[in-house]
Design a protein around this motif. Structure first.
Motif, PDB file in Angstrom:
ATOM      1  N   GLY A  77       0.777  -1.237   0.000  1.00 44.64           N
ATOM      2  CA  GLY A  77       0.000   0.000   0.000  1.00 44.64           C
ATOM      3  C   GLY A  77       0.797   1.270   0.000  1.00 44.64           C
ATOM      4  N   ALA A  78       2.125   1.202   0.057  1.00 39.61           N
ATOM      5  CA  ALA A  78       2.928   2.417   0.070  1.00 39.61           C
ATOM      6  C   ALA A  78       3.065   2.974  -1.346  1.00 39.61           C
ATOM      7  CB  ALA A  78       4.317   2.125   0.640  1.00 39.61           C
ATOM      8  N   PRO A  79       3.081   4.306  -1.505  1.00 38.23           N
ATOM      9  CA  PRO A  79       3.337   4.883  -2.831  1.00 38.23           C
ATOM     10  C   PRO A  79       4.774   4.625  -3.242  1.00 38.23           C
ATOM     11  CG  PRO A  79       3.271   6.600  -1.164  1.00 38.23           C
ATOM     12  CD  PRO A  79       2.864   5.341  -0.468  1.00 38.23           C
ATOM     13  N   ALA A  80       4.980   4.289  -4.509  1.00 37.83           N
ATOM     14  CA  ALA A  80       6.320   3.908  -4.960  1.00 37.83           C
ATOM     15  C   ALA A  80       7.286   5.082  -4.936  1.00 37.83           C
ATOM     16  CB  ALA A  80       6.236   3.306  -6.360  1.00 37.83           C
ATOM     17  N   GLY A  81       6.838   6.238  -5.421  1.00 33.66           N
ATOM     18  CA  GLY A  81       7.703   7.411  -5.419  1.00 33.66           C
ATOM     19  C   GLY A  81       8.969   7.200  -6.230  1.00 33.66           C
ATOM     20  N   GLN A  82      10.059   7.813  -5.766  1.00 30.35           N
ATOM     21  CA  GLN A  82      11.321   7.783  -6.496  1.00 30.35           C
ATOM     22  C   GLN A  82      11.960   6.400  -6.525  1.00 30.35           C
ATOM     23  OE1 GLN A  82      12.864  10.165  -8.374  1.00 30.35           O
ATOM     24  NE2 GLN A  82      10.939  11.274  -8.099  1.00 30.35           N
ATOM     25  N   LEU A 156       5.205  -0.721 -11.440  1.00 32.22           N
ATOM     26  CA  LEU A 156       4.352  -0.238 -12.532  1.00 32.22           C
ATOM     27  C   LEU A 156       2.868  -0.341 -12.188  1.00 32.22           C
ATOM     28  CD1 LEU A 156       6.350  -1.674 -15.551  1.00 32.22           C
ATOM     29  CD2 LEU A 156       5.944   0.749 -15.040  1.00 32.22           C
ATOM     30  N   GLY A 157       2.542  -0.982 -11.090  1.00 30.49           N
ATOM     31  CA  GLY A 157       1.166  -0.933 -10.610  1.00 30.49           C
ATOM     32  C   GLY A 157       0.815   0.398  -9.977  1.00 30.49           C
ATOM     33  N   ASP A 158       1.804   1.249  -9.751  1.00 31.71           N
ATOM     34  CA  ASP A 158       1.604   2.574  -9.149  1.00 31.71           C
ATOM     35  C   ASP A 158       1.365   3.598 -10.258  1.00 31.71           C
ATOM     36  OD1 ASP A 158       2.323   4.237  -6.422  1.00 31.71           O
ATOM     37  OD2 ASP A 158       2.949   5.311  -8.220  1.00 31.71           O
ATOM     38  N   SER A 159       0.282   4.349 -10.152  1.00 31.29           N
ATOM     39  CA  SER A 159      -0.079   5.301 -11.209  1.00 31.29           C
ATOM     40  C   SER A 159       0.967   6.399 -11.359  1.00 31.29           C
ATOM     41  CB  SER A 159      -1.455   5.910 -10.933  1.00 31.29           C
ATOM     42  OG  SER A 159      -1.439   6.623  -9.702  1.00 31.29           O
ATOM     43  N   GLY A 160       1.603   6.807 -10.236  1.00 33.65           N
ATOM     44  CA  GLY A 160       2.635   7.840 -10.322  1.00 33.65           C
ATOM     45  C   GLY A 160       3.841   7.385 -11.112  1.00 33.65           C
TER      46      GLY A 160
END
Length: 541
Positions: A77-82, A156-160
């Protein structure tokens, strides 16, 4: 539990930088505790991991394990970010080395490749014949490839991350080529390729042929045009959308294309349009939004009337990724007119499997094929698995290529199949007999033939409605009423009556004597041929 997680994660950072022996145990503790802490804590950990992952890149095993750990935190659940972009960058470097290992392996005798984790000194010596001093790096690239593939799928499952990749088309193309090559040997990279394709497009100009209107739409988490088709229909059709003509999709289909599960009672989606590129190329549902051609700097999709009915399985290729679609604006009339001036003429692009248009004696085109109700519609849908992977970057006519199958198939409804009800006698579908008129010529048989009332609902839109091609359907011709002494079509004739006597035998199929001659070009068979012409031509043709 939060403090325990923080301590374990700090041990990961310390042992990774120094390549200390306690690194594997610390990674295991973070895996174990990651599901028991808040998402905010996971986000802080990922932010701290980014510079360490970059510093550890020369130490391939450590960097690969840190990438897998980062992917696990993102899946929690964490945002991937950099850190997501750093994982993809390292995948590009080590993935390119892995591709070199594959090529060298083929040039030195081929045969089955070793499993990535089994690659070692013997394999390095073999590819050294081709790669020379680059053999160690190539072998390490193959050795880490599987772990980087697993990490990249999560990122790549992260929209950002997908948005950042889309912003660099050159890097996206290069990474796509590497992933495509690896997907031929490692199935895990098939899904990585799908997610890269999902990253290619998030904006479209959509032009509707029926209304001549145009819209600008934004979307995300849309992996193929089956999903795009469903979401466009929901956003544009009817008063709930933007009042385009058509039939609104079942809300359960839409939910399955957004973030919901597939409802087994509504798992077959019926198509509304043919999807055609603004440059006149066929796009279809099997392709990806990234396959929509670019016209004057914009991806342009034209919604054409269906030339062939089709349906597909509801749902998303990647259930863990939420889909979305928003209409940003409707184009002004002058803008829409300018786009229509650049597109192909109406009717010039049709489904590749649609039968060719044929002209009858009046010059009118044949009517598109129709199916016979829900039973026939659903019977044609493939019942294969929904989640089978498809390949990375080379879509073919049905699914992206590379030797892997697609989970959604654009299903063509067979207009030649008559409705089948197992327990129903065949006689129920035979039209009632009509007594011949006296002094009637054979050539007038077609003129006097009356469409049975039981068939009229299936062959016409209904009372007061026009044919879809624009010409009103002919009203059924009046027929002489049946005498009260005559048996009805579903009654047994009285014993001894002429109707009870068996008909004279001939070689024609049952019921053939009750039907008019087949129109020209239609095969003489018990079912309708693919090129049935409707409506029929003038009498005596």
């Amino acid at each position: 539990m939060t403090e325990e997680f923080r301590a374990a994660f700090q041990r990961v950072l310390d042992t990774a930088a120094s390549q200390a022996p306690g690194f594997p145990e610390a990674v295991h503790d973070v895996f174990r505790l990651s599901s028991q802490v808040p998402r905010e804590e996971l986000a802080i950990a990922l932010e701290a991991l980014t510079p360490v992952l970059g510093d550890c890149e020369p130490h391939a095993g450590v960097a690969a394990d840190l990438s897998v750990l980062a992917g696990a935190l993102v899946e929690s659940g964490a945002p991937a970010g950099q850190v997501g972009l750093e994982v993809l960058r390292q995948l590009g470097s080590y993935g390119q080395a892995a591709v070199a290992f594959i090529h060298a392996w083929e040039k030195t005798g081929g045969g089955p490749l070793p499993a990535p984790n089994d690659a070692g000194e013997a394999e390095e010596q073999r590819v050294e014949q081709v790669l020379g001093d680059n053999a160690p790096l190539a072998t390490v690239g193959w050795w880490t490839s599987l772990r980087y593939g697993l990490a990249a799928k999560a990122m790549l499952g992260d929209s950002g991350v997908r948005a950042a990749v889309r912003a660099d088309p050159g890097a996206l193309h290069e990474l796509g080529q590497i992933v495509q090559a690896l997907s031929t040997r490692l199935n895990e990279f098939g899904e990585v390729g799908e997610l890269l394709r999902m990253s290619e497009a998030d904006r479209l100009i959509v032009l509707d042929r029926a209304s001549r209107r145009g819209f600008r739409v934004a979307f995300d988490g849309v992996s193929d045009n089956f999903q795009l088709h469903t979401l466009l229909a929901d956003a544009l059709i009817g008063k709930e959308g933007h009042r385009l003509p058509g039939t609104r999709p079942d809300p359960r289909w839409v939910a399955a294309s957004l973030d919901g599960p597939v409802d087994p009672m509504a798992d077959v989606v019926r198509g509304e349009w043919d999807l055609v590129g603004g440059d006149g190329t066929w796009v279809g549902n099997e392709a990806c939004p990234g396959d929509v051609p670019v016209v004057d700097g914009e991806r342009v999709l034209v919604l054409e009337p269906q030339s062939l009915l089709h349906s597909w399985r509801a749902g998303r290729r990647h259930p863990h990724i939420t889909g979305s679609l928003t209409v940003l604006e409707e184009l002004r009339p002058d803008q829409a007119t300018a786009w229509w001036a650049r597109t192909h003429p109406a009717g010039t692009v049709r489904h590749p499997q649609a039968p060719p248009l044929e002209n009858d004696d009046t010059g009118a085109h044949g009517r598109p094929p129709r199916h016979f109700g829900e039973a026939a519609h659903f019977a044609e849908v493939d019942s294969g698995p929904m989640s089978a992977p498809f390949a990375a970057l080379d879509p073919d006519a049905d699914a992206p290529g590379g030797g892997l199958s697609s989970s959604f198939e654009d299903v063509t409804i067979n207009p030649g199949a008559a409705p089948v009800f197992p327990d129903t006698p065949a006689s129920l579908f035979d039209p009632p007999a009509r007594p011949p008129k006296e002094d009637e010529d054979d050539e007038d048989e077609l003129d006097d033939f009356t469409v049975p009332a039981a068939w009229s609902g299936a062959l016409s839109p209904g009372p007061g409605l026009d044919d879809p091609l624009g010409s009103p359907l002919d009203e059924p011709e009046w027929r002489e009423p049946r005498s009260l002494s005559d048996p009805g079509p579903f009654e047994d004739p009285a014993p001894g009556s002429p109707a009870a006597d068996p008909p004279p035998s001939d070689d024609r199929p049952p019921g053939a004597r009750l039907l008019p001659p087949m129109p020209p070009g239609v095969s003489d068979s018990s079912t309708w041929a693919p090129h049935w012409k409707w409506p029929m031509g003038p009498p005596g043709r």
